[in-house]
Scaffold this motif. Structure first.
Motif, PDB file in Angstrom:
ATOM      1  N   SER B  69       0.842  -1.118  -0.031  1.00 56.83           N
ATOM      2  CA  SER B  69      -0.049  -0.023   0.051  1.00 56.83           C
ATOM      3  C   SER B  69       1.023   1.046  -0.072  1.00 56.83           C
ATOM      4  CB  SER B  69      -0.987  -0.079   1.093  1.00 56.83           C
ATOM      5  OG  SER B  69      -0.281   0.535   2.134  1.00 56.83           O
ATOM      6  N   SER B  71       0.595   5.442   1.046  1.00 57.44           N
ATOM      7  CA  SER B  71      -0.064   6.433   1.699  1.00 57.44           C
ATOM      8  C   SER B  71       0.636   7.816   1.844  1.00 57.44           C
ATOM      9  CB  SER B  71      -0.766   6.059   3.271  1.00 57.44           C
ATOM     10  OG  SER B  71       0.493   5.524   3.781  1.00 57.44           O
ATOM     11  N   GLY B  72      -0.170   9.050   2.093  1.00 57.02           N
ATOM     12  CA  GLY B  72       0.510   9.940   2.314  1.00 57.02           C
ATOM     13  C   GLY B  72       0.021  11.157   1.371  1.00 57.02           C
ATOM     14  N   ALA B  75      -0.665  10.659  -2.545  1.00 61.72           N
ATOM     15  CA  ALA B  75      -0.358   9.237  -2.973  1.00 61.72           C
ATOM     16  C   ALA B  75      -0.824   8.957  -4.286  1.00 61.72           C
ATOM     17  CB  ALA B  75      -0.843   8.222  -1.728  1.00 61.72           C
ATOM     18  N   GLU B  92     -13.362   5.202  -3.695  1.00 56.51           N
ATOM     19  CA  GLU B  92     -13.148   4.220  -2.370  1.00 56.51           C
ATOM     20  C   GLU B  92     -14.032   3.066  -2.747  1.00 56.51           C
ATOM     21  OE1 GLU B  92     -13.564   6.104   1.330  1.00 56.51           O
ATOM     22  OE2 GLU B  92     -13.735   4.253   2.262  1.00 56.51           O
ATOM     23  N   ASN B 115      -8.632   1.465  -3.942  1.00 55.46           N
ATOM     24  CA  ASN B 115      -8.807   2.705  -3.182  1.00 55.46           C
ATOM     25  C   ASN B 115      -9.562   2.352  -2.002  1.00 55.46           C
ATOM     26  OD1 ASN B 115      -9.435   4.805  -1.751  1.00 55.46           O
ATOM     27  ND2 ASN B 115      -9.880   6.271  -3.426  1.00 55.46           N
ATOM     28  N   PRO B 118      -8.318   4.564   3.432  1.00 53.38           N
ATOM     29  CA  PRO B 118      -7.110   5.264   4.052  1.00 53.38           C
ATOM     30  C   PRO B 118      -5.835   5.351   3.183  1.00 53.38           C
ATOM     31  CG  PRO B 118      -7.742   3.400   5.212  1.00 53.38           C
ATOM     32  CD  PRO B 118      -8.778   3.679   4.053  1.00 53.38           C
ATOM     33  N   ASN B 119      -5.902   4.260   2.331  1.00 52.13           N
ATOM     34  CA  ASN B 119      -4.595   3.768   1.360  1.00 52.13           C
ATOM     35  C   ASN B 119      -4.919   3.632  -0.046  1.00 52.13           C
ATOM     36  OD1 ASN B 119      -2.709   3.895   3.657  1.00 52.13           O
ATOM     37  ND2 ASN B 119      -3.678   2.162   4.237  1.00 52.13           N
ATOM     38  N   LEU B 120      -3.893   3.493  -0.998  1.00 51.84           N
ATOM     39  CA  LEU B 120      -4.191   2.829  -2.066  1.00 51.84           C
ATOM     40  C   LEU B 120      -3.364   1.557  -1.844  1.00 51.84           C
ATOM     41  CD1 LEU B 120      -3.157   5.770  -4.444  1.00 51.84           C
ATOM     42  CD2 LEU B 120      -5.412   4.673  -4.243  1.00 51.84           C
ATOM     43  N   ILE B 144       6.023   9.694   0.727  1.00 52.47           N
ATOM     44  CA  ILE B 144       5.139   8.645   0.454  1.00 52.47           C
ATOM     45  C   ILE B 144       5.508   7.372   1.351  1.00 52.47           C
ATOM     46  CG2 ILE B 144       3.870   7.187  -1.410  1.00 52.47           C
ATOM     47  CD1 ILE B 144       2.959  10.006  -1.635  1.00 52.47           C
ATOM     48  N   THR B 145       4.681   6.897   2.153  1.00 49.24           N
ATOM     49  CA  THR B 145       4.794   5.644   2.793  1.00 49.24           C
ATOM     50  C   THR B 145       4.576   4.413   1.937  1.00 49.24           C
ATOM     51  OG1 THR B 145       4.550   7.039   4.892  1.00 49.24           O
ATOM     52  CG2 THR B 145       4.576   4.395   5.087  1.00 49.24           C
ATOM     53  N   THR B 147       4.303   0.430   2.183  1.00 48.53           N
ATOM     54  CA  THR B 147       4.016  -0.456   3.020  1.00 48.53           C
ATOM     55  C   THR B 147       3.792  -1.951   2.411  1.00 48.53           C
ATOM     56  OG1 THR B 147       3.103   1.138   4.568  1.00 48.53           O
ATOM     57  CG2 THR B 147       2.797  -1.383   5.351  1.00 48.53           C
TER      58      THR B 147
END
Lengths: 124, 378
Positions: B69, B71-72, B75, B92, B115, B118-120, B144-145, B147
């Motif tokens: 994923s 996020s940020g 993103a 979403e 989507n 909270p994240n992609l 961009i985080t 994970t």
């Protein structure tokens, strides 16, 4: 008639100078559903340990080796219409080909049924 | 002699490894994991598992795939610099098939972006996940985080009865339509369920923490409509569905245009550009295509053509098979491959060389077996 086995999971029935060759029940189980078998034509010279036939399962093609050298006299034509015979009757109706044995001394060192069973038990 | 300096990554074990073995799986190494290729016993075997998937529902373990994923802030905008798909406009709960491209438009991987709110989230191929992570990390800004959910398992329940079965265990999932997903709960554990898969059938992919996956797998196969199925059946199903497999039908030598994945080049983003590989893709589209094209091939007789087999028109080499085998549903061999675009129209008669024998073949439209996705309004 005597039946011999190889470590590559072929069986070979010997009657006089004639040998009938197929793959074992263990081998067909490992291959899974057989969809096509390519057997050698009559007159083909095969050498011990060399590719002689091809068996195609759903997932892959595998070579079948000649357990003994000689001249092919017949391929099993029943496999053309019904390759699944290899799964349903691997050690009888699903035989691959017959040949005239070139050198009987090549039978030396092949396993008998008891030795083959013991060999299979050592696998996985 | 082995090179002691060469680091071989250790073969990994799936969270369900013991479960698979208990259910009679034959395990093989694939993409760095020991994976079930097929099961033994009454319902086992590739053809039986394949047919069961087309007629009821099968449980596949696809935990080797990469679940990532990002996020940020921005993103979606940042991810759009690496993918040709419209990500910023993805609502979403919606999913989109897309591609990681290199500068020449070559395909680094195919993947699904979701989507999740909270994240992609992204599901990428198991065999390329480490390269994908490196590529993403190299190109995404530090803000961009990224994970990697390497403690999440991924199950796929596929087949016409999948919705009834999963709906009985996880209420509400049957309301999802194809290519949508949402958060649910199983046995108190949060899970993500998406109505998607890679078999051509209706079905679901379920992401669940590895600690809960065994209980979920047990609950699914406790239903008599579900049997486990292995990689072997997964491969024959996706081949019949005409779906390309990365590393085989898609590589860096292929691109979205010749691979027949033009739908992944979204119209708006084609015009606006701003992603890696855009110029190369547009040039191919404007030049009227590519020298070669991915096609479906049916073969006469029973003998299958496998990956790597050469395709001929008369004596002229015109292409190569990229995946092929026996189609259990159709009862004859099928293949996919790339052929010279002049020989790509449906109905073109060609031959494929298999161990020196020329097998007659004909170009046909893909998929070989129609898709049965649960589309909205359908």
């Amino acid at each position: 008639m005597s039946r011999y086995f190889t470590e590559e999971h072929e069986w070979i029935d010997v009657e006089g100078d004639t040998a009938t060759i197929g793959i074992t029940d263990y081998a067909q189980e490992q291959l899974g559903d057989v969809v096509f078998v390519e057997v050698p034509d009559e007159g083909t010279e095969v050498a011990k340990g060399k590719e002689a036939a091809v068996v195609e399962s759903v997932k892959a093609a595998s070579d079948v080796y000649a357990p003994i050298g000689g001249t092919v006299t017949e391929g099993n034509s029943a496999l053309e219409d019904d390759p699944a015979l290899v799964n349903s009757s691997p050690e009888e109706d699903g035989w691959f080909f017959r040949l005239t044995i070139a050198d009987r001394s090549e039978l030396e060192g092949l396993m008998d049924e008891k030795a083959y069973k013991a060999f299979v038990d050592t696998l996985d | 002699m082995s090179d002691e300096n060469e680091e071989q990554p250790p073969i990994q074990t799936l969270p369900l490894d013991a479960w698979h073995r208990r259910h009679g799986a034959r395990m093989v190494e694939f993409a760095g994991y020991r994976m079930p290729i097929q099961y033994t016993g009454e319902h086992g075997g590739i053809v039986a598992e394949h047919d069961w998937t087309r007629n009821a529902a099968s449980l596949f373990d696809v935990s080797h795939m990469g679940q990532l994923s990002i996020s940020g802030a921005n993103a979606a905008t940042e991810l759009e610099k690496l993918l040709p798909g419209a990500i910023a406009s993805l609502k979403e709960g919606r999913m989109r098939y897309s591609l990681l491209l290199d500068e020449d438009g070559g395909i680094l991987d195919d993947l699904i972006v979701t989507n999740t709110g909270p994240n992609l989230a992204m599901v990428v191929n198991g065999a390329c996940k480490w390269d994908d992570i490196a590529h993403l990390r190299e190109h995404l800004p530090d803000s961009i985080t990224l994970t990697h959910y390497d403690d999440q398992a991924l199950l796929a329940l596929q087949g016409p009865k999948a919705a009834e079965v999963l709906g009985s265990i996880i209420p509400g999932v049957a309301d999802l339509s194809f290519m949508t997903g949402g958060s649910f709960e199983f046995d108190g554990t949060p899970i993500w369920v998406a109505r998607a898969g890679y078999t051509g059938e209706d079905g679901f992919e379920i992401s669940i923490h590895e600690s809960g996956v065994s209980a979920l797998a047990d609950a699914l196969v406790a239903d008599e409509r579900v049997h486990p199925a292995g990689l072997g059946a997964r491969d024959s199903l996706r081949l019949e569905a005409g779906l390309p497999l990365y590393g085989h039908d898609l590589t860096t030598d292929t691109n979205p245009v010749n691979a027949g994945l033009g739908f992944a080049l979204s119209k708006k983003r084609r015009e606006e550009g701003g992603y890696l590989g855009h110029a190369a893709c547009i040039a191919r589209l404007e030049d009227g295509g590519c020298a070669d094209t991915r096609v479906g091939l049916v073969l006469e007789g029973r003998q299958p053509a496998r990956e790597g087999a050469k395709i001929y028109s008369g004596d002229k080499l015109v292409g190569k098979v990229t995946s092929g085998g026996h189609s259990p549903t159709l009862g004859h061999p099928v293949a996919m491959g790339y052929v010279d675009t002049r020989h790509a129209p449906d109905g073109t008669q060609l031959t494929i060389d298999v161990r020196g024998k020329r097998l007659p073949t004909r170009v046909v439209p893909l998929p070989f077996v129609p898709h049965k996705y649960h589309r909205k309004g359908a």
